[in-house]
Design a protein around this motif. Structure first.
Motif, mmCIF file in Angstrom:
data_model
loop_
_atom_site.group_PDB
_atom_site.id
_atom_site.type_symbol
_atom_site.label_atom_id
_atom_site.label_comp_id
_atom_site.label_asym_id
_atom_site.label_seq_id
_atom_site.Cartn_x
_atom_site.Cartn_y
_atom_site.Cartn_z
ATOM 1 N N ILE A 1 -7.591 1.940 -14.147
ATOM 2 C CA ILE A 1 -7.704 1.060 -12.989
ATOM 3 C C ILE A 1 -6.774 -0.121 -13.212
ATOM 4 O O ILE A 1 -6.830 -0.775 -14.252
ATOM 5 N N LYS A 2 -5.908 -0.364 -12.240
ATOM 6 C CA LYS A 2 -5.014 -1.516 -12.297
ATOM 7 C C LYS A 2 -5.602 -2.602 -11.399
ATOM 8 O O LYS A 2 -5.850 -2.379 -10.221
ATOM 9 N N ALA A 3 -5.847 -3.779 -11.954
ATOM 10 C CA ALA A 3 -6.417 -4.899 -11.201
ATOM 11 C C ALA A 3 -5.373 -5.997 -11.030
ATOM 12 O O ALA A 3 -4.605 -6.286 -11.952
ATOM 13 N N PHE A 4 -5.346 -6.590 -9.843
ATOM 14 C CA PHE A 4 -4.438 -7.702 -9.590
ATOM 15 C C PHE A 4 -4.899 -8.472 -8.364
ATOM 16 O O PHE A 4 -5.706 -7.990 -7.564
ATOM 17 N N LYS A 5 -4.354 -9.673 -8.212
ATOM 18 C CA LYS A 5 -4.630 -10.519 -7.053
ATOM 19 C C LYS A 5 -3.990 -9.886 -5.824
ATOM 20 O O LYS A 5 -2.900 -9.314 -5.905
ATOM 21 N N TRP A 6 -4.669 -9.991 -4.682
ATOM 22 C CA TRP A 6 -4.192 -9.396 -3.432
ATOM 23 C C TRP A 6 -2.755 -9.773 -3.133
ATOM 24 O O TRP A 6 -2.380 -10.943 -3.107
ATOM 25 N N ASP A 7 -1.973 -8.748 -2.923
ATOM 26 C CA ASP A 7 -0.590 -8.868 -2.484
ATOM 27 C C ASP A 7 -0.205 -7.490 -1.935
ATOM 28 O O ASP A 7 -0.267 -6.508 -2.666
ATOM 29 N N VAL A 8 0.156 -7.428 -0.673
ATOM 30 C CA VAL A 8 0.430 -6.136 -0.046
ATOM 31 C C VAL A 8 1.521 -5.372 -0.776
ATOM 32 O O VAL A 8 1.421 -4.153 -0.963
ATOM 33 N N ASP A 9 2.558 -6.062 -1.230
ATOM 34 C CA ASP A 9 3.642 -5.378 -1.945
ATOM 35 C C ASP A 9 3.155 -4.776 -3.263
ATOM 36 O O ASP A 9 3.578 -3.685 -3.641
ATOM 37 N N GLU A 10 2.266 -5.485 -3.956
ATOM 38 C CA GLU A 10 1.712 -4.957 -5.208
ATOM 39 C C GLU A 10 0.849 -3.722 -4.950
ATOM 40 O O GLU A 10 0.899 -2.760 -5.714
ATOM 41 N N VAL A 11 0.056 -3.754 -3.891
ATOM 42 C CA VAL A 11 -0.761 -2.582 -3.556
ATOM 43 C C VAL A 11 0.142 -1.372 -3.321
ATOM 44 O O VAL A 11 -0.095 -0.296 -3.869
ATOM 45 N N LEU A 12 1.171 -1.553 -2.528
ATOM 46 C CA LEU A 12 2.075 -0.432 -2.228
ATOM 47 C C LEU A 12 2.817 0.032 -3.474
ATOM 48 O O LEU A 12 2.999 1.234 -3.689
ATOM 49 N N ARG A 13 3.221 -0.901 -4.309
ATOM 50 C CA ARG A 13 3.947 -0.549 -5.538
ATOM 51 C C ARG A 13 3.058 0.267 -6.473
ATOM 52 O O ARG A 13 3.449 1.321 -6.963
ATOM 53 N N TRP A 14 1.827 -0.206 -6.713
ATOM 54 C CA TRP A 14 0.946 0.499 -7.635
ATOM 55 C C TRP A 14 0.431 1.800 -7.037
ATOM 56 O O TRP A 14 0.156 2.749 -7.769
ATOM 57 N N ASP A 15 0.297 1.865 -5.722
ATOM 58 C CA ASP A 15 -0.109 3.124 -5.095
ATOM 59 C C ASP A 15 0.947 4.199 -5.329
ATOM 60 O O ASP A 15 0.629 5.353 -5.548
ATOM 61 N N SER A 16 2.209 3.816 -5.293
ATOM 62 C CA SER A 16 3.282 4.796 -5.497
ATOM 63 C C SER A 16 3.487 5.122 -6.974
ATOM 64 O O SER A 16 4.176 6.082 -7.305
ATOM 65 N N PHE A 17 2.906 4.341 -7.861
ATOM 66 C CA PHE A 17 3.049 4.552 -9.301
ATOM 67 C C PHE A 17 2.453 5.881 -9.739
ATOM 68 O O PHE A 17 3.019 6.595 -10.549
ATOM 69 N N GLY A 18 1.288 6.228 -9.206
ATOM 70 C CA GLY A 18 0.636 7.474 -9.606
ATOM 71 C C GLY A 18 -0.035 7.335 -10.958
ATOM 72 O O GLY A 18 0.234 6.413 -11.719
ATOM 73 N N GLY A 19 -0.931 8.235 -11.236
ATOM 74 C CA GLY A 19 -1.593 8.226 -12.527
ATOM 75 C C GLY A 19 -2.732 7.234 -12.662
ATOM 76 O O GLY A 19 -3.335 7.143 -13.723
ATOM 77 N N LEU A 20 -3.018 6.493 -11.616
ATOM 78 C CA LEU A 20 -4.122 5.536 -11.666
ATOM 79 C C LEU A 20 -5.373 6.160 -11.067
ATOM 80 O O LEU A 20 -5.301 6.912 -10.100
ATOM 81 N N GLU A 21 -6.514 5.824 -11.625
ATOM 82 C CA GLU A 21 -7.785 6.261 -11.048
ATOM 83 C C GLU A 21 -8.106 5.437 -9.813
ATOM 84 O O GLU A 21 -8.712 5.932 -8.867
ATOM 85 N N ALA A 22 -7.721 4.147 -9.834
ATOM 86 C CA ALA A 22 -7.990 3.252 -8.707
ATOM 87 C C ALA A 22 -7.171 1.984 -8.849
ATOM 88 O O ALA A 22 -6.650 1.674 -9.923
ATOM 89 N N ILE A 23 -7.079 1.276 -7.735
ATOM 90 C CA ILE A 23 -6.458 -0.045 -7.677
ATOM 91 C C ILE A 23 -7.580 -1.024 -7.347
ATOM 92 O O ILE A 23 -8.310 -0.826 -6.379
ATOM 93 N N LEU A 24 -7.733 -2.072 -8.162
ATOM 94 C CA LEU A 24 -8.725 -3.105 -7.887
ATOM 95 C C LEU A 24 -7.990 -4.325 -7.354
ATOM 96 O O LEU A 24 -7.153 -4.901 -8.046
ATOM 97 N N VAL A 25 -8.282 -4.671 -6.105
ATOM 98 C CA VAL A 25 -7.629 -5.798 -5.456
ATOM 99 C C VAL A 25 -8.625 -6.950 -5.418
ATOM 100 O O VAL A 25 -9.715 -6.821 -4.865
ATOM 101 N N ASP A 26 -8.245 -8.080 -5.995
ATOM 102 C CA ASP A 26 -9.111 -9.255 -6.095
ATOM 103 C C ASP A 26 -8.557 -10.380 -5.239
ATOM 104 O O ASP A 26 -7.351 -10.422 -4.969
ATOM 105 N N GLY A 27 -9.428 -11.280 -4.836
ATOM 106 C CA GLY A 27 -9.006 -12.430 -4.039
ATOM 107 C C GLY A 27 -8.382 -13.520 -4.874
ATOM 108 O O GLY A 27 -7.794 -14.460 -4.358
#
Length: 102
Positions: A1-27
């Motif tokens: 699980i990759k966790a990071f502060k909300w940023d639309v570009d980061e969500v899209l970047r990590w989504d395309s990374f592959g190999g993650l079980e989930a993305i944790l988006v925090d405020g």
């Protein structure tokens, strides 16, 4: 699980990374109990391949609406369940679970 502060570009970047079980988006950078405007995240959720967990500022009064709006795979809560700093409140936890089921 990759966790990071909300940023639309980061969500899209990590989504395309592959190999993650989930993305944790925090405020925030974590532990501050800050919510973010989930509107943009909700808009891109249908295009994402990686499950998303939403964290930050979740409480019994806002979690049901957040789930209805964004349909995350899961939610992560901590600070929103505290009656004082570092002290979890069993009643808040029960109310949170009821709100999710609501």
């Amino acid at each position: 699980i990759k966790a990071f502060k909300w940023d639309v570009d980061e969500v899209l970047r990590w989504d395309s990374f592959g190999g993650l079980e989930a993305i944790l988006v925090d405020g925030s950078t974590g532990g501050k109990g800050e919510m973010f405007d989930i509107t943009t995240l909700a808009d891109i959720m249908p295009r994402l391949n990686t499950p998303v967990i939403i964290a930050g500022g979740l409480t019994p009064s806002n979690v049901n609406q957040l789930i209805s709006t964004a349909s995350p795979a899961a939610v992560d809560v901590s600070t929103g369940m505290e009656s004082s700093i570092g002290v979890k409140d069993p009643a808040l936890i029960c109310n949170f679970i009821s709100a999710i089921r609501g």
